[in-house]
Design a protein around this motif. Structure first.
Motif, PDB file in Angstrom:
ATOM      1  N   SER A 278      34.866  41.820  38.908  1.00  0.00           N
ATOM      2  CA  SER A 278      34.217  42.135  40.011  1.00  0.00           C
ATOM      3  C   SER A 278      33.496  41.542  41.143  1.00  0.00           C
ATOM      4  N   GLU A 279      33.741  40.278  40.404  1.00  0.00           N
ATOM      5  CA  GLU A 279      33.311  38.768  41.710  1.00  0.00           C
ATOM      6  C   GLU A 279      33.713  38.337  42.528  1.00  0.00           C
ATOM      7  N   CYS A 280      34.757  38.785  41.864  1.00  0.00           N
ATOM      8  CA  CYS A 280      35.876  37.993  42.427  1.00  0.00           C
ATOM      9  C   CYS A 280      36.658  38.961  43.580  1.00  0.00           C
ATOM     10  N   LYS A 281      36.810  40.200  43.272  1.00  0.00           N
ATOM     11  CA  LYS A 281      36.716  41.194  44.041  1.00  0.00           C
ATOM     12  C   LYS A 281      35.737  41.417  45.298  1.00  0.00           C
ATOM     13  N   LYS A 282      34.038  41.198  45.733  1.00  0.00           N
ATOM     14  CA  LYS A 282      33.408  41.076  46.147  1.00  0.00           C
ATOM     15  C   LYS A 282      33.863  40.267  47.568  1.00  0.00           C
ATOM     16  N   TYR A 283      34.528  38.903  46.826  1.00  0.00           N
ATOM     17  CA  TYR A 283      34.706  38.119  48.087  1.00  0.00           C
ATOM     18  C   TYR A 283      36.357  37.813  48.538  1.00  0.00           C
TER      19      TYR A 283
END
Length: 90
Positions: free
Chosen positions: A4-9
């Motif tokens: 989910s953190e990777c998707k944000k960026y």
């Protein structure tokens, strides 16, 4: 979590360039499954697998398929620094 953190960026000016993943996560998604998803999201992301267990880099198990480097625990910060520098400059 890492996905989910990777998707944000994704598609921003500051995407993730590197992830350090433990192979085995008790009661959670392990590093191999996480790396597969991260590579699908961004094929350019560099993956370092880390574990205290000895792993064979052998294609029959496909465990290293999504990893750029395997780093055995425990490791020193100097080791990690050199590996990251080499991956980023690659």
């Amino acid at each position: 979590n890492a996905i989910s953190e990777c998707k944000k960026y994704l598609n921003t000016t500051t995407p993730f360039v590197l992830a350090i993943l433990d192979i085995t996560i008790k009661d959670g998604m392990g590093g191999i499954e996480t790396a597969k998803i991260l590579k699908e999201l961004d094929p350019n992301i560099k993956i370092i697998f880390s574990s205290g267990y000895l792993m064979k880099n052998d294609s029959s198990t496909n465990k290293m398929l999504y990893s750029d480097v395997f780093l055995r625990k425990p490791y020193k910060m100097e080791e990690l620094s050199v590996i990251i520098k080499n991956l980023i400059e690659d």
